[in-house]
Motif scaffolding. Structure first.
Motif, PDB file in Angstrom:
ATOM      1  N   LYS A  86     -43.390  21.344   5.316  1.00  0.00           N
ATOM      2  CA  LYS A  86     -43.909  20.081   4.989  1.00  0.00           C
ATOM      3  C   LYS A  86     -45.439  20.182   4.533  1.00  0.00           C
ATOM      4  CE  LYS A  86     -45.019  16.057   7.920  1.00  0.00           C
ATOM      5  NZ  LYS A  86     -44.893  15.429   9.324  1.00  0.00           N
ATOM      6  N   ILE A  87     -46.136  21.211   4.967  1.00  0.00           N
ATOM      7  CA  ILE A  87     -47.354  21.363   4.385  1.00  0.00           C
ATOM      8  C   ILE A  87     -47.592  21.474   2.795  1.00  0.00           C
ATOM      9  CG2 ILE A  87     -49.784  22.599   4.511  1.00  0.00           C
ATOM     10  CD1 ILE A  87     -48.964  22.991   7.435  1.00  0.00           C
ATOM     11  N   ALA A  88     -46.624  22.497   2.449  1.00  0.00           N
ATOM     12  CA  ALA A  88     -46.391  22.699   1.043  1.00  0.00           C
ATOM     13  C   ALA A  88     -45.822  21.706   0.178  1.00  0.00           C
ATOM     14  CB  ALA A  88     -45.348  24.156   0.985  1.00  0.00           C
ATOM     15  N   LEU A  89     -45.033  20.649   0.657  1.00  0.00           N
ATOM     16  CA  LEU A  89     -44.778  19.509   0.164  1.00  0.00           C
ATOM     17  C   LEU A  89     -45.939  18.632  -0.288  1.00  0.00           C
ATOM     18  CD1 LEU A  89     -41.031  18.544   1.400  1.00  0.00           C
ATOM     19  CD2 LEU A  89     -41.661  19.462  -0.821  1.00  0.00           C
ATOM     20  N   GLY A 131     -46.038  19.792 -18.375  1.00  0.00           N
ATOM     21  CA  GLY A 131     -45.482  18.906 -16.941  1.00  0.00           C
ATOM     22  C   GLY A 131     -46.308  19.105 -15.652  1.00  0.00           C
ATOM     23  N   PRO A 132     -45.939  18.708 -14.768  1.00  0.00           N
ATOM     24  CA  PRO A 132     -46.404  18.670 -13.460  1.00  0.00           C
ATOM     25  C   PRO A 132     -46.700  19.884 -12.361  1.00  0.00           C
ATOM     26  CG  PRO A 132     -44.915  17.343 -13.081  1.00  0.00           C
ATOM     27  CD  PRO A 132     -44.749  17.896 -14.528  1.00  0.00           C
ATOM     28  N   VAL A 133     -47.238  20.976 -12.991  1.00  0.00           N
ATOM     29  CA  VAL A 133     -47.452  22.026 -11.877  1.00  0.00           C
ATOM     30  C   VAL A 133     -48.679  22.292 -11.413  1.00  0.00           C
ATOM     31  CG1 VAL A 133     -47.192  24.648 -11.798  1.00  0.00           C
ATOM     32  CG2 VAL A 133     -45.824  23.439 -13.571  1.00  0.00           C
ATOM     33  N   ASN A 134     -48.694  21.900 -10.076  1.00  0.00           N
ATOM     34  CA  ASN A 134     -49.874  21.998  -9.216  1.00  0.00           C
ATOM     35  C   ASN A 134     -50.830  21.046  -9.893  1.00  0.00           C
ATOM     36  OD1 ASN A 134     -48.803  23.762  -7.290  1.00  0.00           O
ATOM     37  ND2 ASN A 134     -49.834  25.517  -8.303  1.00  0.00           N
ATOM     38  N   VAL A 135     -50.486  19.622 -10.098  1.00  0.00           N
ATOM     39  CA  VAL A 135     -51.277  18.623 -10.561  1.00  0.00           C
ATOM     40  C   VAL A 135     -52.729  18.600  -9.687  1.00  0.00           C
ATOM     41  CG1 VAL A 135     -51.620  16.537 -11.151  1.00  0.00           C
ATOM     42  CG2 VAL A 135     -49.487  17.621 -11.540  1.00  0.00           C
ATOM     43  N   LEU A 136     -52.536  18.111  -8.601  1.00  0.00           N
ATOM     44  CA  LEU A 136     -53.623  18.195  -7.750  1.00  0.00           C
ATOM     45  C   LEU A 136     -53.025  18.259  -6.499  1.00  0.00           C
ATOM     46  CD1 LEU A 136     -55.838  15.261  -8.928  1.00  0.00           C
ATOM     47  CD2 LEU A 136     -56.353  17.641  -8.555  1.00  0.00           C
ATOM     48  N   PRO A 137     -53.618  18.829  -5.300  1.00  0.00           N
ATOM     49  CA  PRO A 137     -53.082  19.049  -3.977  1.00  0.00           C
ATOM     50  C   PRO A 137     -52.734  17.747  -3.435  1.00  0.00           C
ATOM     51  CG  PRO A 137     -55.356  19.607  -3.914  1.00  0.00           C
ATOM     52  CD  PRO A 137     -54.991  19.601  -5.259  1.00  0.00           C
ATOM     53  N   GLY A 138     -51.525  17.442  -2.938  1.00  0.00           N
ATOM     54  CA  GLY A 138     -51.321  16.223  -2.204  1.00  0.00           C
ATOM     55  C   GLY A 138     -50.786  15.194  -3.098  1.00  0.00           C
ATOM     56  N   PHE A 139     -50.537  15.617  -4.411  1.00  0.00           N
ATOM     57  CA  PHE A 139     -50.062  14.703  -5.450  1.00  0.00           C
ATOM     58  C   PHE A 139     -48.966  14.841  -6.077  1.00  0.00           C
ATOM     59  CE2 PHE A 139     -54.614  13.629  -4.662  1.00  0.00           C
ATOM     60  CZ  PHE A 139     -54.539  12.393  -4.555  1.00  0.00           C
ATOM     61  N   ILE A 189     -49.454  10.196  -7.760  1.00  0.00           N
ATOM     62  CA  ILE A 189     -49.051   9.468  -6.522  1.00  0.00           C
ATOM     63  C   ILE A 189     -49.298  10.303  -5.243  1.00  0.00           C
ATOM     64  CG2 ILE A 189     -46.884   8.718  -5.568  1.00  0.00           C
ATOM     65  CD1 ILE A 189     -47.106   7.456  -8.309  1.00  0.00           C
ATOM     66  N   PRO A 190     -49.973   9.667  -4.399  1.00  0.00           N
ATOM     67  CA  PRO A 190     -50.595  10.335  -3.261  1.00  0.00           C
ATOM     68  C   PRO A 190     -49.227  10.306  -2.159  1.00  0.00           C
ATOM     69  CG  PRO A 190     -51.040   7.977  -3.177  1.00  0.00           C
ATOM     70  CD  PRO A 190     -50.541   8.311  -4.550  1.00  0.00           C
ATOM     71  N   ILE A 191     -48.563  11.598  -2.097  1.00  0.00           N
ATOM     72  CA  ILE A 191     -47.380  11.602  -1.349  1.00  0.00           C
ATOM     73  C   ILE A 191     -47.575  11.404  -0.024  1.00  0.00           C
ATOM     74  CG2 ILE A 191     -45.553  13.684  -0.583  1.00  0.00           C
ATOM     75  CD1 ILE A 191     -45.259  12.746  -3.531  1.00  0.00           C
ATOM     76  N   ALA A 192     -48.606  11.746   0.568  1.00  0.00           N
ATOM     77  CA  ALA A 192     -48.797  11.260   2.057  1.00  0.00           C
ATOM     78  C   ALA A 192     -48.713  10.095   2.325  1.00  0.00           C
ATOM     79  CB  ALA A 192     -50.055  12.130   2.624  1.00  0.00           C
ATOM     80  N   GLU A 193     -49.087   9.242   1.252  1.00  0.00           N
ATOM     81  CA  GLU A 193     -48.842   7.515   1.530  1.00  0.00           C
ATOM     82  C   GLU A 193     -47.680   7.042   1.200  1.00  0.00           C
ATOM     83  OE1 GLU A 193     -51.457   6.191   2.725  1.00  0.00           O
ATOM     84  OE2 GLU A 193     -52.808   8.021   2.562  1.00  0.00           O
ATOM     85  N   VAL A 194     -46.615   7.873   0.652  1.00  0.00           N
ATOM     86  CA  VAL A 194     -45.421   7.199   0.503  1.00  0.00           C
ATOM     87  C   VAL A 194     -44.633   7.296   1.892  1.00  0.00           C
ATOM     88  CG1 VAL A 194     -42.956   7.640  -0.576  1.00  0.00           C
ATOM     89  CG2 VAL A 194     -45.300   8.310  -1.690  1.00  0.00           C
ATOM     90  N   PRO A 195     -44.271   6.101   2.472  1.00  0.00           N
ATOM     91  CA  PRO A 195     -43.551   6.026   3.654  1.00  0.00           C
ATOM     92  C   PRO A 195     -42.193   6.453   3.728  1.00  0.00           C
ATOM     93  CG  PRO A 195     -43.484   3.810   2.374  1.00  0.00           C
ATOM     94  CD  PRO A 195     -44.145   4.665   1.816  1.00  0.00           C
TER      95      PRO A 195
END
Length: 360
Positions: A86-89, A131-139, A189-195
């Motif tokens: 989960k943390i990796a995602l 493409g998006p390889v490790n764009v930013l942590p959490g996104f 896209i801030p993944i942690a904010e996606v419900p």
């Protein structure tokens, strides 16, 4: 004493774009566009033309071209329900990278709440891939689509796709002009904010799930990318090649190809090969042809190029693969990303063995 911003020049090569050039020179796409007002179509830079690169040297040293960034480490405080997967995602990395950086973890299913987990982050570098390889942590990255689409993207529409509010999306992209989105530009896209759906979304597992998993793995897709692609197929058809769209709609088969368009092309292909259109292997073969070679579906590859092409898709993390495949191949009217993300989690955890997770 102020630091002088220097300018170097880059000669455009085949496949270059402002985004790709920005990665190479460790700057931003916006800075490239601002320094080169002559660029009107970022997707079609004239080969051989000169692009100005504004560079602010460190310690007064002149920039000497592409910079190779070092790996960084950040820390995550373990919350209730956290696991290395989960943390990796959340941080756009891999479970194996988390485990390697934290050898103290002996039981991944029982991380002590409040403990610190090191997150290795490799910033975007000068790779040829866009493409998006490790764009930013959490996104994850979403590419704006304005041209050659029936319904152009809007800031509100993108926020709605991920079921996050516009203020949250704006906070993640403070420099974006929400009223003038540029075709091909990147939104984070801030993944942690996606419900995630409030109720557990169950999957009725079938033999077809294993077959589809094996198909993509044999094509050298990572376990995470395979789970992301399969999440889209689960959302579309529940992995049923005989599926007809609910309510009598035009969607048919594994990918819900539309009657009168892509489904008709699949029928022609199946008949020409003496195969059943409703057979799973036929539909997987045709999916692959659409993704890699058919002239009629070149537009799929054009959209996928915004995410670095199929080579980049093969190594994406789970959520990024969900986005890239949906926005290039499926293109649903309402993608319902939270459901697709939930499916991706379940599929990955179902099929990724210990060996496969290490490769993800």
């Amino acid at each position: 004493m102020s630091t002088t911003v220097k300018v170097i020049e880059h000669t455009v090569q085949q496949g270059d774009s402002p985004y790709k050039i920005a990665l190479k020179y460790n700057t931003t796409e916006n800075a490239i566009m601002k320094a080169n007002p002559w660029i009107k179509d970022p997707k079609n830079l004239p080969i051989g033309s000169l692009v100005k690169i504004p560079v602010k040297p460190a310690s007064g040293n002149a920039a000497r071209g592409p910079v190779k960034p070092a790996s960084e480490v950040i820390e995550h405080t373990v919350q209730q329900g956290d696991s290395p997967y989960k943390i990796a995602l959340t941080y756009n990395t891999t479970e194996s990278a988390i485990m390697k950086a934290n050898p103290w973890i002996k039981d991944p299913k029982n991380l002590p709440i409040g403990s610190l987990v090191k997150i290795p982050v490799k910033p975007a570098s000068g790779n040829a891939s866009r493409g998006p390889v490790n764009v930013l942590p959490g996104f994850c990255e979403y590419r704006v689509q304005i041209k050659n689409v029936k319904v152009p993207d809007t800031f509100w529409g993108i926020a709605h796709k991920f079921q996050i509010n516009q203020a949250t999306l704006k906070k993640a992209n403070p420099k974006i002009n929400t009223n003038a989105l540029q075709d091909g530009s990147a939104l984070l896209i801030p993944i942690a904010e996606v419900p995630k759906p409030s109720e557990h979304i169950g999957i009725s597992w079938k033999n077809t799930h294993q077959i589809v998993w094996n198909f993509f793995r044999k094509k050298e897709f990572s376990a995470t990318a395979t789970a992301g692609i399969m999440a889209n197929l689960q959302q579309e058809s529940e992995m049923d090649p005989t599926k007809k769209q609910y309510g009598g709609g035009p969607g048919r088969g594994l990918c819900q190809w539309e009657i009168g368009a892509r489904w008709d092309q699949l029928l022609k292909y199946a008949w020409s090969q003496g195969k059943l259109p409703s057979a799973l292997d036929t539909q997987l073969e045709y999916l692959w042809k659409e993704l890699t070679e058919l002239k009629e579906t070149r537009w799929i590859r054009n959209f996928l190029d915004d995410y670095g092409g199929i080579g980049n898709l093969k190594k994406m993390n789970t959520y990024q693969a969900v986005i890239a495949f949906e926005e290039s191949f499926e293109r649903a009217g309402d993608p319902a990303y939270p459901r697709r993300f939930a499916y991706a989690d379940q599929i990955y955890q179902k099929f990724a063995s210990g060996v496969e997770r290490a490769r993800a």
